[in-house]
Design an enzyme around this catalytic site. Structure first.
Site, short mmCIF file in Angstrom:
data_model
loop_
_atom_site.label_atom_id
_atom_site.label_comp_id
_atom_site.label_asym_id
_atom_site.label_seq_id
_atom_site.Cartn_x
_atom_site.Cartn_y
_atom_site.Cartn_z
N ARG A 47 0.86 -1.18 0.00
CA ARG A 47 0.00 0.00 0.00
C ARG A 47 0.90 1.23 0.00
NH1 ARG A 47 2.65 1.52 3.60
NH2 ARG A 47 1.22 3.22 3.95
N GLY A 48 0.28 2.39 -0.18
CA GLY A 48 1.03 3.62 -0.41
C GLY A 48 1.03 3.90 -1.90
N ALA A 49 0.63 5.11 -2.28
CA ALA A 49 0.44 5.42 -3.70
C ALA A 49 1.67 5.12 -4.56
CB ALA A 49 -0.02 6.87 -3.86
N ARG A 90 -7.64 -0.35 -6.89
CA ARG A 90 -7.86 0.72 -5.91
C ARG A 90 -8.08 2.02 -6.69
NH1 ARG A 90 -4.58 0.97 -0.58
NH2 ARG A 90 -6.65 1.70 0.04
N GLN A 197 -2.01 1.82 10.04
CA GLN A 197 -0.74 1.92 9.32
C GLN A 197 0.29 2.73 10.09
OE1 GLN A 197 -3.77 2.49 7.99
NE2 GLN A 197 -3.87 1.96 5.81
N ASP A 238 -2.37 10.43 -1.89
CA ASP A 238 -2.68 9.43 -2.91
C ASP A 238 -3.10 10.08 -4.22
OD1 ASP A 238 -2.94 6.40 -1.69
OD2 ASP A 238 -3.09 7.97 -0.19
N ASN A 248 -5.95 11.82 0.81
CA ASN A 248 -5.01 11.00 1.56
C ASN A 248 -5.82 10.12 2.52
OD1 ASN A 248 -2.21 10.32 2.06
ND2 ASN A 248 -2.46 11.26 4.07
N LYS A 249 -5.13 9.33 3.30
CA LYS A 249 -5.78 8.39 4.21
C LYS A 249 -6.85 9.09 5.06
CE LYS A 249 -5.25 4.92 4.26
NZ LYS A 249 -6.06 3.97 3.46
#
Length: 345
Positions: A47-49, A90, A197, A238, A248-249
């Protein structure tokens, strides 16, 4: 740079660090088929863009090597279902589409080549995308280092670290560089519900690097900001769009509002691969919704009543008015200046 890698290529095989198991176990998933990589993106093993953009490039390379196309045109046609599968994994992070666009452009521009040569080019492009990300993150870190004064305390959210990228991280890149330069600073890491996370990954990787990090519940941030215990915030993104709005998250928006209320600068670390100038504002960013079980359980243990209704947005949008500056590999910009950037292709 930290030893642990989110994704690596060895012996014609992609290995993905299964971040669902952190910090308890360090295990790599062996991926020899693009569907295994797509599944790892979907289930948050990676995960993570930036990292999922890299994984997308590797998935295309792995798929191309397995296809028995007789021509480059046939290979391109056979890859179309692969492209669509990856795009659907995603929807919020733009890096997946960015990597696919880059691969498609490479293929379109070289359809006259023998298929074996084109496959080699696709593989080399995946390697290039991976290596470029490391250098991009380091440049972001060099620009953001200006904010790291001796004795400062910075708050971060989710994980925009080395494990969310090819290396160094975006929001954490200046932390690693500050550590290398001997600058004393402290990091406050928000736990980041529901998948934690910040607790499982950011705290883990910063501790492993010997960085002074303290973990807090997400709802503690406001109290620390009000007490003047935070000098600035830095987070990843993201997708950042033309007017400077930032996806973002989930929970990033709340932190930005708290920073604004307490006159604390709020910085966004954004590689240009995460900037989408085709979308005018954050209202048009597709927001992924994930399983209710992420909210009602923690590591398989139920924490909520059976049958409870759940809203589980994976991301939120921080309006540009709450963002002090956006830090890219090309420099530091006001949100209103993002629309003038020449993006990395």
């Amino acid at each position: 740079m930290p030893m642990l890698q989110s994704i690596k290529w060895e012996n014609n095989t992609v290995y993905i660090l299964d971040q669902r198991l952190l910090p308890d176990k360090v295990e790599y998933l062996k991926c020899t088929h693009y569907e295994q990589i797509a599944g790892a993106i979907e289930n948050l093993s990676i995960r993570g863009a930036p990292a999922i953009g890299i994984a997308t490039a590797w998935a295309v390379a792995v798929a191309s090597m397995s296809l028995n196309a007789s021509s480059s045109e046939e290979l391109f046609s056979d890859l179309n279902p692969v492209f669509q599968r990856l795009i659907n994994t995603r929807p919020t992070a733009i890096n997946i589409k960015w990597a696919i666009d880059r691969m498609q452009n490479l293929i379109k521009n070289n359809l006259s080549l023998p298929v074996s040569e084109l496959k080699d080019m696709i593989l080399n492009e995946a390697i290039r995308i991976h290596n470029e990300d490391i250098q991009v993150n380091k440049r972001i870190g060099e620009y953001a280092l200006a904010f790291f004064k001796e004795g400062c305390t910075v708050i971060t959210y989710c994980n925009a670290g080395a494990l969310a990228t090819g290396g160094y991280g975006t929001a954490t890149a200046p932390m690693y560089l500050a550590k290398e330069k001997g600058i004393k600073f402290k990091v406050i890491a928000c736990e980041t519900r529901p998948v934690l996370q910040g607790a499982r990954i950011t705290a883990f990787e910063l501790m492993k690097a010997g960085i002074d990090v303290t973990l807090i519940c997400d709802n503690t941030a406001g109290a620390l900001l009000r007490k003047g215990m935070i000098d600035f915030a830095i987070v990843g993104t993201d997708r950042t769009v033309r007017n400077g709005d930032v996806a973002n998250k989930i929970g990033t928006y709340s932190l930005s509002v708290l920073c604004k209320e307490n006159n604390v600068p709020f910085y966004v670390a954004a590689p240009t691969s995460s900037i989408d100038l085709s979308i005018p504002s954050g209202d048009m960013i597709p927001i992924e919704e994930r399983s209710f079980e992420e909210v009602t359980t923690i590591k398989g243990v139920k924490i909520a009543p059976e049958g409870i209704k759940v809203i589980n947005f994976a991301f939120d949008v921080t309006p540009a008015k709450y963002v002090t500056a956006i830090i890219t590999e090309k420099g530091i910009f006001k949100p209103s200046e993002i629309k003038h950037l020449r993006l990395r292709q």
